[in-house]
Enzyme design. Structure first.
Site, PDB file in Angstrom:
ATOM      1  N   ARG A   1      13.506  -2.095  -1.743  1.00 38.28           N
ATOM      2  CA  ARG A   1      11.994  -1.282  -0.503  1.00 38.28           C
ATOM      3  C   ARG A   1      11.685  -0.887  -1.798  1.00 38.28           C
ATOM      4  NH1 ARG A   1      12.913  -3.508   3.398  1.00 38.28           N
ATOM      5  NH2 ARG A   1      12.239  -2.353   5.131  1.00 38.28           N
TER       6      ARG A   1
ATOM      7  N   HIS B   1       7.126  -9.956  -0.773  1.00 31.82           N
ATOM      8  CA  HIS B   1       8.376  -9.345   0.209  1.00 31.82           C
ATOM      9  C   HIS B   1       8.790 -10.402   0.835  1.00 31.82           C
ATOM     10  CE1 HIS B   1       9.769  -5.610   2.263  1.00 31.82           C
ATOM     11  NE2 HIS B   1      10.163  -6.813   2.437  1.00 31.82           N
TER      12      HIS B   1
HETATM   13  C1  GLV Z   1      12.534  -7.070   5.583  1.00 33.22           C
HETATM   14  O1  GLV Z   1      12.760  -6.320   4.229  1.00 33.22           O
HETATM   15  C2  GLV Z   1      13.580  -6.644   6.169  1.00 33.22           C
HETATM   16  O2  GLV Z   1      14.441  -5.254   6.425  1.00 33.22           O
HETATM   17  O3  GLV Z   1      14.535  -7.386   7.073  1.00 33.22           O
END
Ligand code: GLV
Length: 306
Positions: free
Chosen positions: A221, A269
């Site tokens: 994160r 991401h």
């Molecule tokens: C992606 O960031 C997840 O937590 O699956």
């Protein structure tokens, strides 16, 4: 009895299609609006608005549509008695490990130097050697263990660190051994969950504890990293590059200096993907277990926050 999906930022058509194929008997609402909130027994969520679940008085299960659960746990209105489960998917681990392996191999074989040489039409055949890597996986949970085992199987030197001791086929550290772990590694792979404890963990003082220079890979994160500290550590040579999939603010603002830094690789991401078909099977299994009062292997520990 209905299941609801509340996932504002992601497309839900595939989930809907899989539900229709796998469990056509379930009435599925694509939320958050419903005129019968009392019918909702299971909520599948991704970055839902805080407080949105309080309207479902008969909720029995909350299911995070990804591996991370910070978006659920940071909502103080989530009732304590409702189990929270998350995706725990070998297919997701496979794609996450492959992404990280790609980052490691590019660094190991100085791939970006070759790319730069190519731009100059420079035949840089003998100038670059393989780097001697000591790879540290910070967070040896379901996903971290998968990547660590994959890199270990590729015969890289791998070390792991987790909160509690883990049985691993590679040396691993836990608890107060974090500094001993950090001091040995020159590739740091961050796979820890976002909790109040890990907020801002990847900061300048941690970078100083690494074997310099270190290559940083963060797929967990953005709130775990301090981006101005990453840039400072790159400038000072504590870090020799970073491969980042997550950011303090997403999408990464156009004015962020990370975009143009020559030693920083950026992806939006996407390191691990949620596969709707697997996930639908998992929600159904979790819900079935809740109904039968069976243990929930995918349940999140609220105290640990993962
Ligand atoms: C992606 O960031 C997840 O937590 O699956």
């Amino acid at each position: 009895m209905s299941f609801i999906i509340i996932a504002p930022p992601i497309p839900t058509e595939k989930w809907k299609k899989e539900f229709e194929l796998i469990a056509p008997e379930i009435s599925l609402i694509i939320g958050p609006e419903t005129d019968r909130p009392e019918d909702v027994v299971c909520a599948m969520v991704w970055k839902q608005e805080p407080g949105i679940l309080t309207q479902f008085k008969n909720l029995k299960l909350i299911f995070s549509m990804g591996a991370g659960v910070d978006h659920v746990l940071f909502d103080p209105s989530i009732p304590k008695h409702i189990p929270i489960c998350r995706v725990v998917d070998p297919q997701m681990a496979f794609s996450m490990s492959n992404y990280i392996t790609l980052a490691v191999l590019n660094h190991h074989r100085s791939f970006y130097d070759f790319q730069r040489a190519k731009e100059k039409k420079h035949w840089a055949q003998f100038e670059i050697v393989e780097r001697d890597l000591k790879i540290g996986v910070l967070g040896v949970g379901f996903l971290g263990m998968d990547v660590a085992k994959k890199l270990h199987a590729l015969e890289f030197s791998v070390l792991g660190y987790s909160n509690t001791p883990k049985e691993t086929p590679f040396p691993s550290y836990s608890g107060d051994e974090l500094d001993a772990f950090l001091s040995q590694i020159n590739v740091l792979i961050c796979v820890v969950p976002f909790t109040p404890k890990t907020k801002g963990l990847l900061n300048y003082s941690l970078f100083k504890k690494l074997a310099h220079p270190t290559y940083l890979i963060n797929v967990s994160r953005g709130s775990i990293q301090v981006e101005k500290d990453i840039l400072r550590a790159l400038d000072e040579g504590l870090l020799n590059g970073a491969f980042l999939d997550v950011f303090e603010q997403e999408p990464l603002p156009k004015e962020s200096p990370l975009w143009s830094h020559p030693e920083v690789q950026i992806t939006p991401h996407i390191a691990s993907l949620t596969f709707p078909k697997q996930s639908v099977y998992q929600v159904l299994d979790c819900f079935d277990r809740v109904k039968k009062g069976l243990p929930l292997p995918q349940e999140v520990d609220r105290k640990k926050m993962y």
